[in-house]
Design a protein around this motif. Structure first.
Motif: not given
Ligand SMILES: Nc1ncnc2c1ncn2[C@@H]1O[C@H](COP(=O)(O)OP(=O)(O)OP(=O)(O)O)[C@@H](O)[C@H]1O
Ligand SMILES: [Mg+2]
Lengths: 291, 237
Positions: A175, A178-183, B47, B50, B52, B72-73, B76, B82
């Motif tokens: 999770e 994902k917040l780093m923009g990783i798919n 969440k 962003s 999630l 999410a990506q 970003v 977040h």
């Protein structure tokens, strides 16, 4: 120098286990699934190598690369078709699916080409070198150097490349990744691709070294590699390498001491002992499960 | 025009109805804080913003485009970062690797390098510890890392979930000072806090959320003056 000879045999066998174990451990690290179909990817890789060499007349290295590429694609297909939709299912559902995929591939290969074994062609003149009194075949040297090279490449990918860093991030906390923009889906596929490519390489190496292959050849090495992964600490990459080598050497020593009937049992005895005394494996910290 | 506009947002966890028609707005350049008791739905809202969590109903417009239910990506990429509750640093990786991952979607290596330096200038402690595994950092250092990491994505809107959680007063002050600085440099902030006093002291506007609903909203001064808010969230004095 008999012991040196046995040690070299053990390390050769162990490096095959290690290559397979890496796929188990990487996939487990990232989606907490024991991919029981992984042994079958190894088998398919071995057959692709066989066809490349004996039908298409390719040399060892082109065959190795072809098999690795095909297995990478195969592994991704397995993940996308069978496992992806089970991402949020119970672990047992995913595990049963993995066993189903494994049986499907075994029987699929038997359906296509029959269950009879095939003899791997000789790709190298089998010369032996004398090394401090031990006889080392050119094939043993080849296996070792290819395995070591692949493991070094893997370490490089995992620690130095962007995709490797993303893999480690996803395996620690998907999770947050994902917040780093990783798919995350792509990273999971990449993990399957790399793990399966290593299994494909192990398949070709196994064929060259042991010369006889068949559609059920993935079962025992698959289980042994799983034991190796658990031994080293499931989810830990160096653990899979060390676990594979240790298991290969132990098995060879057990045979050399005259207990060859106990060779296969050794792996399971190790598994049981590890699960009782050190369930996190050699490299694992006995920490709490991630919540 | 508002930067972020949330309207009638409904989010579920299976049968649990966690957000029940939440509406709020954040304008460019503001610090907006969201306060509420445990389980009110604050983290759920962040969440969902962003990507999630997927909302069942309602709209989220960011810079005039709908982002409700986007991956999410892509969120970003659109400029929302977040910093999650509990920091969620990658404990198995070094400080430097964590910061690097914050810039995952960026390709401008020159800009990344500059922002690295900016993060280290903001948090000198991270520079000293850049080769250390982030799992071995103290809670305050992990919070710094989580914020530095998020800033590497060059967000226009930063979502912060309880940055003061579990930190000693001095560290809380440091973190809040950084939040103010980040805002001054042009990043809009949506701040979730239990520490309502602190949050209201730096916020322009605030929303109070209770069991999945916004029950009070207004400027920070209005909320600081409100008897109801004082009683329930500001320790009753
Ligand atoms: N993964 C989940 N599955 C089921 N219910 C959840 C889940 N996460 C949160 N909830 C429920 O949703 C509601 C809102 O939770 P949320 O985490 O958003 O609260 P919060 O306001 O952030 O609280 P806190 O201040 O304690 O962090 C709670 O009732 C919680 O139990
Ligand atoms: Mg919360």
């Amino acid at each position: 120098m008999e012991w040196l000879q046995q040690l070299i045999n053990g390390i050769s066998l162990g490096s095959i286990y290690a290559l397979i174990a890496l796929g188990y451990t990487m996939v487990y690290g990232i989606i907490k699934l024991i991919n029981f179909a992984h042994g079958e990817v190894f088998m398919v890789g071995s057959f692709i190598g066989f066809i490349s060499i004996s039908v298409w007349g390719l040399g060892f290295f082109p065959a190795l690369l072809l098999s690795m590429t095909a297995c990478a694609i195969f592994g991704v297909l397995i993940e996308r078709i069978a496992y992806k939709r089970l991402r949020n299912a119970t672990r047992i559902a995913a595990l049963i699916t993995a066993i189903g995929v494994s049986l499907l591939i075994q029987n699929g290969v038997i359906y296509i080409r029959g269950a009879q074994p095939a003899a791997y062609p000789d790709v190298f003149a089998n010369t032996s070198y004398n090394f401090f009194g031990a006889q080392i075949s050119s094939q043993a040297i080849l296996i070792l150097s290819v395995s070591v090279a692949l493991m070094l490449i893997l370490q490089f990918i995992v620690h130095k490349t962007k995709i490797g860093k993303a893999m480690r991030a996803v395996s620690h906390d998907a999770e947050a990744a994902k917040l780093m923009g990783i798919n995350v889906d792509n990273i999971i596929s990449a993990t399957f691709a790399i793990g399966s490519a290593l299994a494909g390489a192990a398949g070709v190496i196994f064929g060259v070294y042991y010369t006889k292959i068949d559609p059920l050849m993935g079962v025992i090495p698959g289980v042994k590699a799983f034991v190796a992964a658990v031994l080293g600490g499931i989810g830990i990459i160096p653990g899979a390498m060390v676990g594979g080598l240790v298991l290969g050497v132990v098995e060879t020593v057990v045979s050399a001491l005259g207990f060859s009937l106990w060779r296969d049992a050794a792996a399971f005895i190790i598994l049981i002992l590890i699960l009782i005394f050190r369930p996190a494996g050699i490299f694992g910290k006995n920490t709490r499960e991630k919540v | 025009m508002s930067m972020l506009k949330v309207d009638n947002l409904n989010v579920y966890y299976g049968a649990i109805h966690a957000l029940k028609g939440v509406s709020l707005e954040v304008n460019e350049g503001e610090v907006v804080t969201l306060i509420g008791a445990n389980g009110a739905g604050k983290s759920t809202l962040l969440k969902t913003l962003s990507g999630l969590l997927k909302p069942k109903e309602g709209t989220i417009d960011y810079l005039g485009k709908s982002i409700a239910g986007s991956a999410a990506q892509s969120i970003v990429k659109a400029g929302i970062s977040h910093v999650p509750e509990g920091r969620r640093v990658f404990a198995n990786m070094t400080v430097e690797e964590n910061i690097e991952l914050g810039a995952f979607l960026r390709k401008d290596s020159q800009g990344i390098k500059q922002d690295f330096e900016k993060v280290y200038a903001t948090f000198p402690r991270l520079l000293e510890r850049r080769k250390q595994l982030s799992g071995t950092l103290s809670g305050g250092e992990q919070q710094m890392l989580a914020m530095g990491r998020a800033m590497m994505a060059k967000p226009r809107l930063l979502l912060l979930d309880e940055p003061s959680m579990g930190l000693a007063p001095l560290m809380v002050k440091t973190i809040f000072q950084v939040i103010k600085d980040i805002n001054k440099e042009g990043t809009t902030i949506l701040l979730v806090e239990q520490n309502a006093n602190m949050a209201l002291s730096i916020a322009d506007r605030a929303y109070v959320i209770e069991t999945g609903r916004v029950i009070i909203s207004g400027t920070a001064e209005e909320l600081q003056a409100s008897e109801e808010v004082k009683l329930a969230y500001l320790g009753g004095h």
